[in-house]
Structures are given as structure tokens and as C-alpha cells.
Design a protein around this motif. Structure first.
Motif, PDB file in Angstrom:
ATOM      1  N   SER A 181       0.826  -1.203   0.000  1.00 31.13           N
ATOM      2  CA  SER A 181       0.000   0.000   0.000  1.00 31.13           C
ATOM      3  C   SER A 181       0.864   1.257   0.000  1.00 31.13           C
ATOM      4  O   SER A 181       0.597   2.213  -0.741  1.00 31.13           O
ATOM      5  N   LYS A 200       1.138   3.959  -3.101  1.00 30.40           N
ATOM      6  CA  LYS A 200       0.848   5.370  -2.825  1.00 30.40           C
ATOM      7  C   LYS A 200       1.926   6.264  -3.423  1.00 30.40           C
ATOM      8  O   LYS A 200       1.631   7.295  -4.048  1.00 30.40           O
ATOM      9  N   THR A 224       1.807   9.021  -6.621  1.00 23.27           N
ATOM     10  CA  THR A 224       2.348  10.379  -6.532  1.00 23.27           C
ATOM     11  C   THR A 224       3.281  10.671  -7.702  1.00 23.27           C
ATOM     12  O   THR A 224       3.258  11.766  -8.286  1.00 23.27           O
TER      13      THR A 224
END
Length: 371
Positions: free
Chosen positions: A113, A117, A121
Motif C-alpha cells: 500500500s 501510494k 504520486t
């Protein structure tokens, strides 16, 4: 009394030996039964026991944290190329990100996770680079390649089309004021601009994404939309349809556009039929209104000649100057030829181009039938 105690001790001792022998036999039988029937059960429990007894090493946790912190630094400094390489290498080599390994499910999902993430980005940063109005071609290409490497090929291709579409829009906005200054050549200039962008976008798409049919179909759809937009602009900014200027502008527009369509065919884009279908109503309107205008001029010319020839004043002059009627007829004929010339001269290049295009298509269709 002592004799009874001695006998009791002997009895207890014999009973203890008997119980011990009984326990030994039972234990032996249990061991044999366990060996014969309990191996499979133990084998099934081994992975769970191993998973419980072998937790994620602290060293591995430290490596993950160091890697994530390194990615955070790269993202903060906008070093997108280094971040792409690091994420790509980690995704290929880390068993946790592949869903395998010796770590627990909770640990893997937590690390994955955090990894995803940071990957999202990075994708946002690449999109922002591509969407910048002042971005250079090479910088945009690097960002597109980065998105492809992150598995975002469709998004990268859509951003490519959007970027070149915006460039075309800005160029058209700069060109539009000239439609009133140079109405005859505006459509040809607009045609060059639109088809040049289509050609450039097609080349860039092929060089970056290859000949993938999905992306090729998107290019065709995007080019068709641009052609429709081009025809709409031509109609909206053309001279009045009943003027000679409109006739010349329409002829130049068709001639230039078909030339560019022929060039695009070498890149796999066949847009000639669509172009002619979209331009046909406009061309027919211009031709019809110009023919009506020419017919009105001819009728006016005939009426003028008749009024002169049969007027009383003209008859008195005719008796004195017999050659005046011939002069009027010659003058009328010259004006008639001028009207015809004004109509046909703009149409000649247009008709020649259409004939050549039809001949080319006929030859191509015959070749296909022979094959």
C-alpha cells in the motif's frame, strides 16, 4: 502386625509394576498409531506453524523503510527519472510486491500500500509535466516514457493527443483574425496547420507507442475529429457563398486539403473520403449560389442589350451608324466570356484535383480486386 505391613508393601509394589507396564504398552501403541495416521495432519499444519514461528526479520523492515524514505526524497526533489528506475527495480525484485515470500499477509499489504501510494504520486508528477503549456517536446517524451514504464500506456497516449490538440487550438486562435484580411487563402493556411499537426502527432505516436492497433485506432479517431473541426471553421470563416471570393477560397481549400490527405496516406491515415463528404455541402452551396449569380448577370446583360437594340433612340442612331449594333453584340459577348471565365478559372484546379483523386482511388480499387 509387621507381617501384614510387609505383605501390603509387596502388593502395592506389584500393583505399581503392573500399572507401569500398562502405561508403557499404551504409550507404545499410541506412538505407533500416531506414526501411521498422524503424518499427513502434521504436514498440513507445518506451513502455519512455520509462518507463526518465522516472523518478518527486523532487518527486512529496516530495508523497506529506507527504500520508502529514499523514494520520498526523490519525489520531493522531483527527480522523476531516478524515482521511476527505483520503483521499477523494487517492483521486479521484491517478493512482497509480487504477493509471495515468507512475510505475513498483513505486512505485505501494508508495504504494498505504501509502495503504490508513492507510485501514484509519481504518476501525478509526470502528468503535471506533460500538461504544462510550456513543456518542451523532449521533456514531454521523457514523461510519456515514464508513464509507459509505470504501466500507464493508455493514459500516456491520451495525454499525447490532448497536448497536441491544445497546441492546434492555440495556433488556430492566432490564425483566425486573418480570415477577414485574407479570406481567399485562409482556408489553405488553416488546412496546412491542421494537417501538419495531424501528421506530427501520428509520427510521435508511432515512435513512442509503436504500431499497437489500439493506439492507431485512437489516432484515426482523433484525426477525424480534427478534420470535422477544420471543415466547421472553414464554413464559419469563409466569404459569402455567392461571391467569387468564396468560389476561389473553396477551390483552394479542397485542392490543398486533398494534397495533404495524400501525404498522410503514407502514414496509414486515409482521410480523403471523410474530407470530401464533409466539404460537399459547402462546395455545393458555393457552386449553386455562384451559378445563380452568373445567371442573373447574363439575364441583366440580355435585357440591357434588348433595351438598347429596340429603343427609338437606338434606331435613329442605327440608320446613321450601321456598325453600332455589331459593336454592342461584341461587347456583350466579351462580358459573357468574362462571366464564364470568372466562374471556370477558380474551378479548374479543383476539378483537376478531384479527377486525379478519383482516378487514383479507381486504380487502387482495381488493384485490390486483382489481388
Amino acid at each position: 502386625m509387621e507381617h501384614e505391613l510387609i505383605e501390603l508393601r509387596k502388593h502395592i509394589s506389584s500393583q505399581g509394576i503392573l500399572v507401569q507396564d500398562l502405561m508403557t504398552g499404551v504409550c507404545r501403541e499410541l506412538e505407533e498409531w500416531k506414526q501411521s495416521n498422524g503424518d499427513n495432519h502434521e504436514a498440513q499444519q507445518d506451513p502455519e506453524i512455520s509462518e507463526i514461528q518465522d516472523p518478518l526479520p527486523s532487518e527486512r523492515d529496516d530495508e523497506k523503510m529506507i527504500f520508502l524514505e529514499h523514494i520520498d526524497v526523490l519525489l520531493a526533489e522531483h527527480k522523476v527519472e531516478e524515482a521511476i528506475e527505483a520503483l521499477d527495480a523494487e517492483e521486479k525484485n521484491s517478493p512482497d510486491l509480487k504477493g509471495s515470500g515468507e512475510t505475513s499477509v498483513g505486512e505485505v499489504s501494508q508495504y504494498k500500500s505504501a509502495f503504490l501510494k508513492r507510485k501514484a504520486t509519481l504518476e501525478d508528477q509526470l502528468v503535471q509535466i506533460i500538461e504544462q503549456p510550456s513543456v518542451g517536446v523532449q521533456e514531454m517524451k521523457k514523461a510519456l516514457y515514464g508513464l509507459i514504464k509505470l504501466g500507464k500506456g493508455p493514459l500516456a497516449h491520451q495525454l499525447l493527443l490532448t497536448s497536441y490538440g491544445l497546441r492546434l487550438q492555440k495556433s488556430i486562435e492566432v490564425l483566425l483574425p486573418s480570415s477577414h484580411v485574407c479570406p481567399k487563402t485562409f482556408s489553405a493556411t488553416l488546412s496546412k496547420l491542421v494537417f501538419s499537426i495531424i501528421s506530427l502527432t501520428t509520427k510521435e505516436s508511432a515512435s513512442i507507442f509503436g504500431d499497437n492497433p489500439i493506439y492507431t485506432n485512437r489516432i484515426v479517431q482523433w484525426a477525424e475529429w480534427d478534420i470535422e473541426y477544420f471543415v466547421r471553421l472553414v464554413k464559419e470563416n469563409a466569404p459569402s457563398s455567392e461571391t467569387v471570393s468564396a468560389l476561389r477560397a473553396a477551390s483552394i481549400c479542397v485542392q490543398a486539403s486533398l494534397n495533404y490527405c495524400s501525404m498522410l496516406e503514407s502514414q496509414g491515415l486515409k482521410l480523403s473520403k471523410l474530407l470530401l463528404v464533409l466539404l460537399r455541402p459547402y462546395i455545393e452551396e458555393v457552386l449553386e449560389l455562384n451559378f445563380r449569380r452568373a445567371r442573373r448577370l447574363l439575364f441583366d446583360l440580355v435585357e440591357l442589350d434588348e433595351s438598347l437594340l429596340f429603343s427609338p433612340h437606338f434606331e435613329s442612331l442605327l440608320s446613321a451608324f450601321g456598325t453600332i449594333s455589331e459593336t454592342i453584340r461584341v461587347d456583350s459577348g466579351m462580358r459573357f466570356m468574362y462571366i464564364v471565365k470568372v466562374m471556370l478559372v477558380p474551378l479548374f484546379p479543383f476539378s483537376m484535383k478531384c479527377c486525379k483523386w478519383r482516378q487514383t482511388n479507381r486504380s487502387r480499387n482495381q488493384a485490390i480486386l486483382l489481388v
